[in-house]
Scaffold this motif. Structure first.
Motif, PDB file in Angstrom:
ATOM      1  N   THR A   1      36.874  36.874  37.158  1.00 31.73           N
ATOM      2  CA  THR A   1      38.083  36.853  37.968  1.00 31.73           C
ATOM      3  C   THR A   1      39.294  36.593  37.083  1.00 31.73           C
ATOM      4  N   MET A   2      40.291  37.427  37.254  1.00 29.51           N
ATOM      5  CA  MET A   2      41.534  37.309  36.488  1.00 29.51           C
ATOM      6  C   MET A   2      42.651  36.925  37.453  1.00 29.51           C
ATOM      7  N   ARG A   3      43.058  35.708  37.431  1.00 30.60           N
ATOM      8  CA  ARG A   3      44.041  35.206  38.394  1.00 30.60           C
ATOM      9  C   ARG A   3      45.422  35.848  38.251  1.00 30.60           C
ATOM     10  N   TRP A   4      45.737  36.384  37.095  1.00 28.39           N
ATOM     11  CA  TRP A   4      47.076  36.922  36.876  1.00 28.39           C
ATOM     12  C   TRP A   4      47.376  38.137  37.738  1.00 28.39           C
ATOM     13  N   PHE A   5      46.368  38.805  38.299  1.00 24.68           N
ATOM     14  CA  PHE A   5      46.675  39.880  39.240  1.00 24.68           C
ATOM     15  C   PHE A   5      46.013  39.652  40.591  1.00 24.68           C
ATOM     16  N   GLU A   6      45.678  38.415  40.872  1.00 21.25           N
ATOM     17  CA  GLU A   6      45.215  37.955  42.175  1.00 21.25           C
ATOM     18  C   GLU A   6      44.007  38.704  42.724  1.00 21.25           C
ATOM     19  N   ALA A   7      43.117  39.133  41.839  1.00 20.30           N
ATOM     20  CA  ALA A   7      41.861  39.730  42.284  1.00 20.30           C
ATOM     21  C   ALA A   7      40.815  38.625  42.359  1.00 20.30           C
ATOM     22  N   ASN A   8      40.060  38.613  43.419  1.00 20.86           N
ATOM     23  CA  ASN A   8      39.032  37.594  43.611  1.00 20.86           C
ATOM     24  C   ASN A   8      37.681  38.233  43.841  1.00 20.86           C
ATOM     25  N   GLU A   9      36.652  37.474  43.506  1.00 20.79           N
ATOM     26  CA  GLU A   9      35.324  37.898  43.889  1.00 20.79           C
ATOM     27  C   GLU A   9      35.108  37.458  45.338  1.00 20.79           C
ATOM     28  N   PRO A  10      34.134  38.027  46.051  1.00 23.76           N
ATOM     29  CA  PRO A  10      33.990  37.797  47.489  1.00 23.76           C
ATOM     30  C   PRO A  10      33.869  36.337  47.917  1.00 23.76           C
ATOM     31  N   VAL A  11      33.237  35.482  47.118  1.00 29.65           N
ATOM     32  CA  VAL A  11      33.064  34.077  47.526  1.00 29.65           C
ATOM     33  C   VAL A  11      34.420  33.389  47.626  1.00 29.65           C
ATOM     34  N   THR A  12      35.260  33.529  46.597  1.00 27.05           N
ATOM     35  CA  THR A  12      36.588  32.913  46.621  1.00 27.05           C
ATOM     36  C   THR A  12      37.471  33.553  47.690  1.00 27.05           C
ATOM     37  N   ALA A  13      37.355  34.870  47.856  1.00 24.33           N
ATOM     38  CA  ALA A  13      38.154  35.584  48.852  1.00 24.33           C
ATOM     39  C   ALA A  13      37.697  35.283  50.279  1.00 24.33           C
ATOM     40  N   LYS A  14      36.507  34.690  50.414  1.00 23.11           N
ATOM     41  CA  LYS A  14      35.918  34.341  51.708  1.00 23.11           C
ATOM     42  C   LYS A  14      35.728  35.570  52.589  1.00 23.11           C
ATOM     43  N   GLY A  15      35.278  36.659  51.962  1.00 17.95           N
ATOM     44  CA  GLY A  15      35.004  37.872  52.724  1.00 17.95           C
ATOM     45  C   GLY A  15      34.715  39.035  51.807  1.00 17.95           C
ATOM     46  N   VAL A  16      34.447  40.164  52.413  1.00 18.31           N
ATOM     47  CA  VAL A  16      34.152  41.378  51.671  1.00 18.31           C
ATOM     48  C   VAL A  16      35.429  41.895  51.026  1.00 18.31           C
ATOM     49  N   THR A  17      35.377  42.198  49.746  1.00 21.82           N
ATOM     50  CA  THR A  17      36.542  42.742  49.048  1.00 21.82           C
ATOM     51  C   THR A  17      36.467  44.253  48.922  1.00 21.82           C
TER      52      THR A  17
ATOM     53  N   THR B   1      35.918  63.562  36.266  1.00 20.71           N
ATOM     54  CA  THR B   1      36.619  62.524  37.003  1.00 20.71           C
ATOM     55  C   THR B   1      35.597  61.778  37.847  1.00 20.71           C
ATOM     56  N   HIS B   2      35.631  60.454  37.793  1.00 22.92           N
ATOM     57  CA  HIS B   2      34.662  59.658  38.545  1.00 22.92           C
ATOM     58  C   HIS B   2      35.211  58.261  38.757  1.00 22.92           C
ATOM     59  N   PHE B   3      34.658  57.569  39.722  1.00 21.46           N
ATOM     60  CA  PHE B   3      35.013  56.183  39.973  1.00 21.46           C
ATOM     61  C   PHE B   3      34.119  55.285  39.141  1.00 21.46           C
ATOM     62  N   ALA B   4      34.675  54.192  38.672  1.00 17.06           N
ATOM     63  CA  ALA B   4      33.897  53.146  38.003  1.00 17.06           C
ATOM     64  C   ALA B   4      34.393  51.825  38.585  1.00 17.06           C
ATOM     65  N   PRO B   5      33.836  51.399  39.707  1.00 16.25           N
ATOM     66  CA  PRO B   5      34.333  50.174  40.343  1.00 16.25           C
ATOM     67  C   PRO B   5      34.192  48.957  39.437  1.00 16.25           C
ATOM     68  N   GLU B   6      35.135  48.051  39.588  1.00 18.65           N
ATOM     69  CA  GLU B   6      35.124  46.790  38.849  1.00 18.65           C
ATOM     70  C   GLU B   6      34.834  45.687  39.861  1.00 18.65           C
ATOM     71  N   LEU B   7      33.664  45.079  39.735  1.00 18.83           N
ATOM     72  CA  LEU B   7      33.257  44.010  40.638  1.00 18.83           C
ATOM     73  C   LEU B   7      33.588  42.681  39.990  1.00 18.83           C
ATOM     74  N   HIS B   8      34.344  41.872  40.675  1.00 22.45           N
ATOM     75  CA  HIS B   8      34.725  40.584  40.108  1.00 22.45           C
ATOM     76  C   HIS B   8      33.640  39.541  40.359  1.00 22.45           C
ATOM     77  N   ILE B   9      33.397  38.747  39.332  1.00 21.31           N
ATOM     78  CA  ILE B   9      32.410  37.674  39.380  1.00 21.31           C
ATOM     79  C   ILE B   9      33.130  36.372  39.054  1.00 21.31           C
ATOM     80  N   PRO B  10      32.605  35.243  39.492  1.00 19.73           N
ATOM     81  CA  PRO B  10      33.281  33.973  39.230  1.00 19.73           C
ATOM     82  C   PRO B  10      33.408  33.680  37.732  1.00 19.73           C
ATOM     83  N   ASN B  11      34.512  33.074  37.350  1.00 17.76           N
ATOM     84  CA  ASN B  11      34.659  32.597  35.969  1.00 17.76           C
ATOM     85  C   ASN B  11      33.513  31.628  35.685  1.00 17.76           C
TER      86      ASN B  11
END
Length: 139
Positions: free
Chosen positions: A63-79, A10-20
């Protein structure tokens, strides 16, 4: 630990969002990541990539808009802050800076028993590089 061995635990595999429309993820390779796979869109931009740093697997995903996940630039902060445990905090921190990261906090030994440093990667993700150095003091 190899990727195959990591699959059995069992382990984490983070998904980091990048701009389209991102075509270049060279920072991660310069930082020392190994690319497992990369899937590209019809225009050649990156849809998803799987990378590994010394057994720690993570994904870059457009970035996949259908589940409202953003990369930090669009989110304007640390995600999220990616915590990466390593043997040599200074060496890994320095490697990130050379690869193009921005230092946030220098390598510091803390009373709670960790040596830590933080940097921001070119896509705005914050990474805390760390190593447990003692049991720490009671707070």
């Amino acid at each position: 630990m190899t990727a195959e061995a990591n699959d059995k635990k069992t382990h984490f595999a983070p998904e980091l969002h990048i701009p389209n429309g991102t075509f270049n993820i060279d920072f991660y390779i310069k930082f020392g990541a190994t690319e497992h796979f990369i899937f590209r869109n019809d225009d050649g931009s990156i849809h998803v990539a799987e990378l590994e740093i010394d057994g720690a697997i993570f994904h870059l995903h457009e970035t996949m808009r259908w589940f409202e996940a953003n990369e930090p630039v669009t989110a304007k902060g640390v995600t999220a802050v990616i915590g990466l445990f390593v043997d040599d905090v200074q060496e890994v921190f320095d490697r990130a800076i050379v690869a193009g990261a921005t230092g946030i906090t220098p390598v510091t030994d803390h009373d709670y028993g960790y040596r830590q440093a933080m940097f921001k990667d070119p896509f705005g993700h914050y990474w805390q590089i760390q190593k447990k150095i003692s049991s720490g003091k009671s707070i």
